[in-house]
Structures are given as C-alpha cells and as structure tokens.
Design an enzyme around this catalytic site. Sequence first.
Site, PDB file in Angstrom:
ATOM      1  N   HIS A  17      21.033 -41.997 -21.940  1.00 62.09           N
ATOM      2  CA  HIS A  17      22.319 -42.259 -21.262  1.00 62.09           C
ATOM      3  C   HIS A  17      23.353 -41.283 -21.815  1.00 62.09           C
ATOM      4  CE1 HIS A  17      25.430 -45.525 -19.848  1.00 62.09           C
ATOM      5  NE2 HIS A  17      25.929 -44.299 -19.765  1.00 62.09           N
ATOM      6  N   HIS A  19      26.199 -38.338 -20.242  1.00 62.02           N
ATOM      7  CA  HIS A  19      26.837 -37.587 -19.153  1.00 62.02           C
ATOM      8  C   HIS A  19      27.131 -36.188 -19.679  1.00 62.02           C
ATOM      9  CE1 HIS A  19      27.674 -41.345 -16.848  1.00 62.02           C
ATOM     10  NE2 HIS A  19      27.664 -41.858 -18.070  1.00 62.02           N
ATOM     11  N   HIS A 197      24.694 -47.696 -13.606  1.00 61.67           N
ATOM     12  CA  HIS A 197      25.582 -48.335 -14.570  1.00 61.67           C
ATOM     13  C   HIS A 197      25.881 -49.734 -14.016  1.00 61.67           C
ATOM     14  CE1 HIS A 197      26.123 -44.354 -16.163  1.00 61.67           C
ATOM     15  NE2 HIS A 197      27.113 -44.692 -16.965  1.00 61.67           N
ATOM     16  N   GLU A 200      28.746 -53.043 -17.527  1.00 61.91           N
ATOM     17  CA  GLU A 200      29.517 -52.367 -18.592  1.00 61.91           C
ATOM     18  C   GLU A 200      30.847 -53.124 -18.689  1.00 61.91           C
ATOM     19  OE1 GLU A 200      30.700 -48.340 -17.647  1.00 61.91           O
ATOM     20  OE2 GLU A 200      31.335 -47.895 -19.711  1.00 61.91           O
ATOM     21  N   ASP A 278      26.508 -41.764 -24.355  1.00 66.04           N
ATOM     22  CA  ASP A 278      27.353 -41.845 -23.155  1.00 66.04           C
ATOM     23  C   ASP A 278      28.193 -40.571 -22.974  1.00 66.04           C
ATOM     24  OD1 ASP A 278      28.257 -43.012 -20.843  1.00 66.04           O
ATOM     25  OD2 ASP A 278      29.469 -44.569 -21.788  1.00 66.04           O
ATOM     26  N   ASP A 279      29.350 -40.511 -23.621  1.00 69.75           N
ATOM     27  CA  ASP A 279      30.261 -39.358 -23.524  1.00 69.75           C
ATOM     28  C   ASP A 279      30.711 -38.988 -24.935  1.00 69.75           C
ATOM     29  OD1 ASP A 279      30.682 -39.322 -20.461  1.00 69.75           O
ATOM     30  OD2 ASP A 279      31.099 -41.406 -21.011  1.00 69.75           O
TER      31      ASP A 279
HETATM   32  N1  ADE Z   1      31.090 -41.701 -16.287  1.00 67.75           N
HETATM   33  C1  ADE Z   1      31.086 -41.176 -17.511  1.00 67.75           C
HETATM   34  N2  ADE Z   1      31.006 -42.142 -18.439  1.00 67.75           N
HETATM   35  C2  ADE Z   1      30.957 -43.323 -17.781  1.00 67.75           C
HETATM   36  C3  ADE Z   1      30.869 -44.671 -18.176  1.00 67.75           C
HETATM   37  N3  ADE Z   1      30.809 -45.048 -19.452  1.00 67.75           N
HETATM   38  N4  ADE Z   1      30.872 -45.617 -17.219  1.00 67.75           N
HETATM   39  C4  ADE Z   1      30.945 -45.276 -15.936  1.00 67.75           C
HETATM   40  N5  ADE Z   1      31.015 -44.018 -15.512  1.00 67.75           N
HETATM   41  C5  ADE Z   1      31.028 -43.039 -16.421  1.00 67.75           C
HETATM   42 ZN    ZN Z   2      27.647 -43.787 -18.799  1.00 68.65          ZN
END
Ligand code: ADE
Ligand code: ZN
Length: 339
Positions: A17, A19, A197, A200, A278-279
């Site tokens: 996971h 991005h 997703h 969350e 994630d990011d």
């Molecule tokens: N795009 C990038 N990170 C995300 C996240 N945590 N949830 C939904 N969309 C995303």
């Molecule tokens: Zn994500």
Amino acid sequence: MTTLENFAAGMPKAELHLHIEGTLEPEMMIAIGQRNGVELPWPNARAARKAYDFRDLQSFLDIYYRATSVLLLEQDFYELTIAYLRKAASQNVRHTEIFFDPQTHLARGVSFETILRGIELALEEAHRTLKVSTKLIMCILRHLSEEEGLDVFRQALSWRRWINGIGLDSSEHGNPPSKFRNLFERARAEGFFTVAHAGEEGNASCIREALAILGVSRIDHGVHCMEDEKLVAMLAEKQIPLTVCPLSNVRLKVFASMQDHNLKQMLRRGLCVTVNSDDPAYFGGYVNENYSQAALALALEGNDLVRLARNSFNASWISTVQKALYLQELDRYCKDNPF
Ligand code: ADE
Ligand code: ZN
C-alpha cells in the site's frame, strides 16, 4: 535502535500500500517545481513540511494533489519512482505493489504515456539493479464520477502489459464503493487484480460493500472492520488481506495516537494484516518506521513482526514459486536472528 526495531528493519518484507505520488519528498517537490516552472504555495521544503499538519483525510488530499502538480515530464516520474525504490530496497523491501493516480496528472495535460514510461523505466531498473520485484496498480479517484473513471480505464487498456491491478482511492466520505460497480466489473472481466481503500475513515459497511459489490481481493486500510464482529469473522476465515498504514492513520487522525491503533487487536483476531507506509513523504516514515513505531507503541512481539512480514508476501500478487522463495528467505532470517 532497539533490538526489536533492528529485527523489524532487517526482515525481508513486501509493501502493498504505497502511493507513488505520496513519496514526493518536499525537497524533490521544490526542485522539480522550479525546474518545471510550477508555482507552489510553499517557498521551500521546510515551509512545506510545516504545512503537513492534517486534520483528516481531505485536508491531506488537498495538499497532496497540489504538490503532485509539479510532475509533468517522464523524467519527473522516473526520478520519483526510482527514489522510492532505492529507499524501499534499503529497508529490505523485496517486493512492492505501487499505486499511481493517473487522473490527477491527465487533468493537467500530462499524457498516460509520459506517466507510465517514467514509472516503468524506474521499475525495470529496480528489478535489474536493486533486486526488488514490483507490481503496478492504477487507482481510480473516487471523488470523480464513474464515467470519468471508465474513461481512464479505457486508456489504460493500451498499457495493460504494465498495469497489474485496479484500485480505488481519494475521499471516502460520500463516495461509496457502489459508485464504481460497473468499472470494477469490467476490471475483473479484463483480468486485473482489484483492491479498494475502504474503512479508512468510512465504517465497516464500506468494507462489506467493497467486497460484495466491487469483488476486490484485498482491502486498503480496513481498520474500521473491528466495529463489526461478523465482518471480522469473515475476513479472518477467508484471510482477506488488509493493508494497514499505522503512521498514516495517526497523522490523518483515524486514531488519536499510535498507542490507540488497533493493529495488535487485528493481529490477535487472526486477520491477514500487513504494515505499509501509504504516503511516506507526508506521514513521517517509510515502511520500517511504520513497523518500528507500531511495534514500540503497541508492544508487539517478535512473532507479531514475523507474522506481518509473512502476511505481506502471502497477500501479494507474486507467483506461488516467488512467494515460497521470499518466505524461505524470511524463515532463514528468523533462524539467523533469533529474537
Ligand atoms: N490517496 C493517497 N493517500 C490516500 C489515502 N490514505 N486514502 C485515500 N486516498 C489516498
Ligand atoms: Zn492509501
């Protein structure tokens, strides 16, 4: 580093996971922005980092899409992707399944070809020089319409040799999985793996919907499943993978602190959970920092960490043979590094 952190850092693992746009570190954003003549609301990397103080998912997405606007050329996508892959390799990531968000780039006039050629060049280099295997997942932005999603999906069909899966991301509130029923039906019919997703910020019913209506094989985040005992039993029985991102959840206020995260409860319930970043450029760490901060805050044991790494390979889309090889390497690591 503590012994536990060292052990987690050294484990061979997969990341499922991630991005790619979320790996754009502020320094790279400022440099590429200057190179491409794109104006940004932050004068330097320090100012950008200071702005990364999020209330919720939407407040993050607003900044994330703005930062992404510097990416215009094939070279930009290549540099972004290879930087992540080098970092991942340095953290003993053996395999990674990477999301990209074409709609955000297409809207700025960047072509599908530019995005994919840049990313693919880096993936190919990583296979050769870093010995990291990869899969690519095209995410559909759920705040846009299904028709817009279908339009990008049709374009993706010309590039399908490089795209392994279709995902669903962006703002969960007000954009339920059912909005993308037709698109995911088509994606599955075309033989793509599918993920979404769900759970969350949204509740357990979003996870149920993603499974029942979209037919996805993996849930991204899914932490809200714990509110629904019957759903938990089903997820555990079917070993449906949940790609959990602890630092993201804390930074986006899904949990008030890492101590409040439910990762350990999910593990104790026998769910197929994995740990991911994630990011990472926005949330304070890559995959190893996610393992170590969760391990310290939740008092995870050595066995829990190994389970998470084992799950990461089992939940991936690599071949059975490749999976067995990675799991063997993990077993060897555990034998050589008794915890
Ligand atoms: N795009 C990038 N990170 C995300 C996240 N945590 N949830 C939904 N969309 C995303
Ligand atoms: Zn994500």
